[in-house]
Design a protein around this motif. Sequence first.
Motif, PDB file in Angstrom:
ATOM      1  N   ILE A 149      -5.091  20.841  38.429  1.00 23.37           N
ATOM      2  CA  ILE A 149      -5.754  20.687  39.724  1.00 23.37           C
ATOM      3  C   ILE A 149      -5.789  19.227  40.152  1.00 23.37           C
ATOM      4  O   ILE A 149      -5.511  18.879  41.308  1.00 23.37           O
ATOM      5  N   ASP A 150      -6.121  18.332  39.220  1.00 21.38           N
ATOM      6  CA  ASP A 150      -6.440  16.944  39.582  1.00 21.38           C
ATOM      7  C   ASP A 150      -5.254  15.990  39.569  1.00 21.38           C
ATOM      8  O   ASP A 150      -5.326  14.914  40.172  1.00 21.38           O
ATOM      9  N   ALA A 151      -4.167  16.324  38.883  1.00 24.16           N
ATOM     10  CA  ALA A 151      -3.065  15.369  38.703  1.00 24.16           C
ATOM     11  C   ALA A 151      -2.508  14.892  40.036  1.00 24.16           C
ATOM     12  O   ALA A 151      -2.209  13.702  40.215  1.00 24.16           O
ATOM     13  N   TYR A 152      -2.368  15.797  40.989  1.00 27.97           N
ATOM     14  CA  TYR A 152      -1.805  15.444  42.293  1.00 27.97           C
ATOM     15  C   TYR A 152      -2.683  14.427  43.010  1.00 27.97           C
ATOM     16  O   TYR A 152      -2.207  13.377  43.461  1.00 27.97           O
ATOM     17  N   ALA A 153      -3.979  14.737  43.140  1.00 28.46           N
ATOM     18  CA  ALA A 153      -4.883  13.860  43.888  1.00 28.46           C
ATOM     19  C   ALA A 153      -5.046  12.504  43.205  1.00 28.46           C
ATOM     20  O   ALA A 153      -5.142  11.469  43.879  1.00 28.46           O
ATOM     21  N   LEU A 154      -5.070  12.480  41.866  1.00 24.19           N
ATOM     22  CA  LEU A 154      -5.231  11.209  41.156  1.00 24.19           C
ATOM     23  C   LEU A 154      -4.018  10.305  41.362  1.00 24.19           C
ATOM     24  O   LEU A 154      -4.165   9.104  41.625  1.00 24.19           O
ATOM     25  N   ALA A 155      -2.819  10.874  41.243  1.00 25.47           N
ATOM     26  CA  ALA A 155      -1.609  10.071  41.459  1.00 25.47           C
ATOM     27  C   ALA A 155      -1.527   9.591  42.904  1.00 25.47           C
ATOM     28  O   ALA A 155      -1.194   8.428  43.171  1.00 25.47           O
ATOM     29  N   LEU A 156      -1.825  10.483  43.839  1.00 23.66           N
ATOM     30  CA  LEU A 156      -1.770  10.126  45.252  1.00 23.66           C
ATOM     31  C   LEU A 156      -2.765   9.012  45.579  1.00 23.66           C
ATOM     32  O   LEU A 156      -2.402   7.993  46.188  1.00 23.66           O
ATOM     33  N   SER A 157      -4.022   9.169  45.168  1.00 20.07           N
ATOM     34  CA  SER A 157      -5.051   8.166  45.465  1.00 20.07           C
ATOM     35  C   SER A 157      -4.729   6.832  44.809  1.00 20.07           C
ATOM     36  O   SER A 157      -4.933   5.770  45.407  1.00 20.07           O
ATOM     37  N   GLY A 158      -4.234   6.889  43.583  1.00 19.93           N
ATOM     38  CA  GLY A 158      -3.983   5.654  42.858  1.00 19.93           C
ATOM     39  C   GLY A 158      -2.850   4.821  43.412  1.00 19.93           C
ATOM     40  O   GLY A 158      -2.858   3.592  43.291  1.00 19.93           O
ATOM     41  N   LEU A 159      -1.870   5.467  44.055  1.00 17.73           N
ATOM     42  CA  LEU A 159      -0.652   4.764  44.465  1.00 17.73           C
ATOM     43  C   LEU A 159      -0.574   4.437  45.952  1.00 17.73           C
ATOM     44  O   LEU A 159       0.379   3.787  46.377  1.00 17.73           O
ATOM     45  N   LEU A 160      -1.536   4.888  46.763  1.00 21.62           N
ATOM     46  CA  LEU A 160      -1.437   4.676  48.202  1.00 21.62           C
ATOM     47  C   LEU A 160      -1.368   3.199  48.576  1.00 21.62           C
ATOM     48  O   LEU A 160      -0.553   2.795  49.414  1.00 21.62           O
ATOM     49  N   GLY A 220       5.332  11.199  44.996  1.00 19.97           N
ATOM     50  CA  GLY A 220       6.117  11.383  46.221  1.00 19.97           C
ATOM     51  C   GLY A 220       5.245  11.351  47.456  1.00 19.97           C
ATOM     52  O   GLY A 220       5.602  10.734  48.474  1.00 19.97           O
ATOM     53  N   GLY A 221       4.085  11.994  47.394  1.00 21.71           N
ATOM     54  CA  GLY A 221       3.169  11.994  48.531  1.00 21.71           C
ATOM     55  C   GLY A 221       2.675  10.610  48.878  1.00 21.71           C
ATOM     56  O   GLY A 221       2.536  10.249  50.060  1.00 21.71           O
ATOM     57  N   ALA A 222       2.403   9.797  47.852  1.00 19.85           N
ATOM     58  CA  ALA A 222       1.943   8.428  48.089  1.00 19.85           C
ATOM     59  C   ALA A 222       3.021   7.593  48.765  1.00 19.85           C
ATOM     60  O   ALA A 222       2.718   6.698  49.563  1.00 19.85           O
ATOM     61  N   ALA A 223       4.287   7.853  48.455  1.00 20.24           N
ATOM     62  CA  ALA A 223       5.382   7.133  49.119  1.00 20.24           C
ATOM     63  C   ALA A 223       5.544   7.579  50.565  1.00 20.24           C
ATOM     64  O   ALA A 223       5.908   6.779  51.439  1.00 20.24           O
ATOM     65  N   ILE A 224       5.250   8.850  50.838  1.00 20.37           N
ATOM     66  CA  ILE A 224       5.476   9.394  52.179  1.00 20.37           C
ATOM     67  C   ILE A 224       4.357   9.022  53.143  1.00 20.37           C
ATOM     68  O   ILE A 224       4.607   8.596  54.282  1.00 20.37           O
ATOM     69  N   MET A 225       3.098   9.179  52.719  1.00 19.98           N
ATOM     70  CA  MET A 225       1.983   9.132  53.670  1.00 19.98           C
ATOM     71  C   MET A 225       1.820   7.800  54.400  1.00 19.98           C
ATOM     72  O   MET A 225       1.751   7.765  55.635  1.00 19.98           O
ATOM     73  N   PRO A 226       1.757   6.638  53.714  1.00 20.19           N
ATOM     74  CA  PRO A 226       1.616   5.388  54.475  1.00 20.19           C
ATOM     75  C   PRO A 226       2.824   5.099  55.361  1.00 20.19           C
ATOM     76  O   PRO A 226       2.681   4.502  56.427  1.00 20.19           O
TER      77      PRO A 226
END
Length: 517
Positions: free
Chosen positions: A63-74, A123-129
């Motif tokens: 559950i948490d791996a996605y949100a943790l990686a995304l938040s950490g790399l933004l 991947g999400g962190a690379a895309i969103m900003p």
Amino acid sequence: MTGTTAPEPSGPGTVIHARRWGILAILSGSLLLIAMDTTILNVAFPSLVADLQPGSVEQLWIIDAYALALSGLLVTAGALGDRWGRKRLLLIGFVVFAAASLLAVAATAAWHVIAARALLGVGGAAIMPSTLSILRHVFTDPRERALAYAVWTAVLGGGMALGPIVGGLLVQDFGWPAAFLLNVPIAFAAVALGLWLLPESRAPRAGRWDWWGVLQSVVGMIALAGGIKQLGKSGLTSPVPWVLLALAAVLLTVFVRRQLRLDNPLLQVRLFTDPAFAVAAASIFLAMVGMGAALFLLTQWFQYAQGYTPLSAGLRLLPAPLGLVLTSVITPRLMHVFPVRHVMGSGLLLLAAGLALPWVVQRFAEVGYPAMACSLAVLGLGVGVGTTVASVTLMSVTPEADVGGAAAIDETSYELGAALGIASLGSLAVALYRGGLPDLGLGPAATESVRDSIGEAAYVADRLGGDAGDALLAQASHAFTLGITPAFLAGAGLAVLAAALNWALVPRDIRPTDHTH
């Protein structure tokens, strides 16, 4: 910085990108994919657990791996896009996203899914900003840019609400891998269209890449997001969330102090000295605390207290995204006619009204779906207006050289706000639910299960069956309803606080949709 928007090359002589609306469509599709992926697992999770049988710890990591990686790399991704190229980073993000999705589809063990979810977050962190940064670069006309940001906000909120619906349709016919397989063709289409249509943009900076800053921000943000999530799962008495939050406070404090000393920082922390920027970020954060908690709690209320299937529950959440999408049409016009602080503050008050509505209804009658549907519609309208204006303002007052960092702050406010809402207001609702349960007349083990959550209560009621099970579920449902409405009211109070900050601190002369400032 001052309380005015950053100068833009707008007005006569401005270069208007001929393909800007096609670019908006590509970037909106990109964001829709990311937004849906944050919630689509909610309906795929039971099927996944039944198939792969992960342990309790593995389930938490899935559950948490996605949100943790995304938040950490933004933050790091925003700065990397400014230096390296936003189009390049966006396309790489999509390739990573597609590869991670294929890894999840082929998973035969829980750790495969955990790794895939973490890679999806990368991947999400690379895309969103990159999406916001490219929009800022392409839409040089302030009024058109406001509309583009409004569409961006609508897609973000709508995608989060559509995730359970799309996931429910796919999972019931094709199983949990279909929830991940959906990403692959969309990602490849985005890469192909992006190579053709998207312009490259960057903000080159002198100096070496700040590796120490990267380490501090990544670990600090992961600790912060993890601490907030653990607070909701473990409660106030567990030491784990407090250790993580203390680590986050130390690392992020060191990170901020370091960035203030550097000539070419990873993140321009001084952006927060602009009242309009700081209040806009705070408004997004506080609005998402209420919105995130409401969607989380209502999903449980629909499924367990009201007995709907995951797909039916997702459909009943639709008034919120529909209200949010409606604001994408009207908010840019409102911003052009009225002062920003009035529009943003009014949207936040509308959000507060939507959150408070179920509590008010409960003073006089039993709360049913009609009241919740009205609440969702009103809060959807409010959060759409409030966060759209906040995102437009935040990006408009940011110098071109710092748009990647500003976009990362914008999206971090969304992510952490929703996570904190689920953790804090969700925990409040559970505590009130437990306090509202009567003497159930069950054995110690069954009583403890019912007190643990409304989901456990529904499971125990199903095991009991008959009139006894129906009576137990009715008692638990009533207690849960009594618990969530005060939690909504607390979220409404935070939205009122954000509105007050707007009227007190945002300068009168902020007009992001004007050609001249």
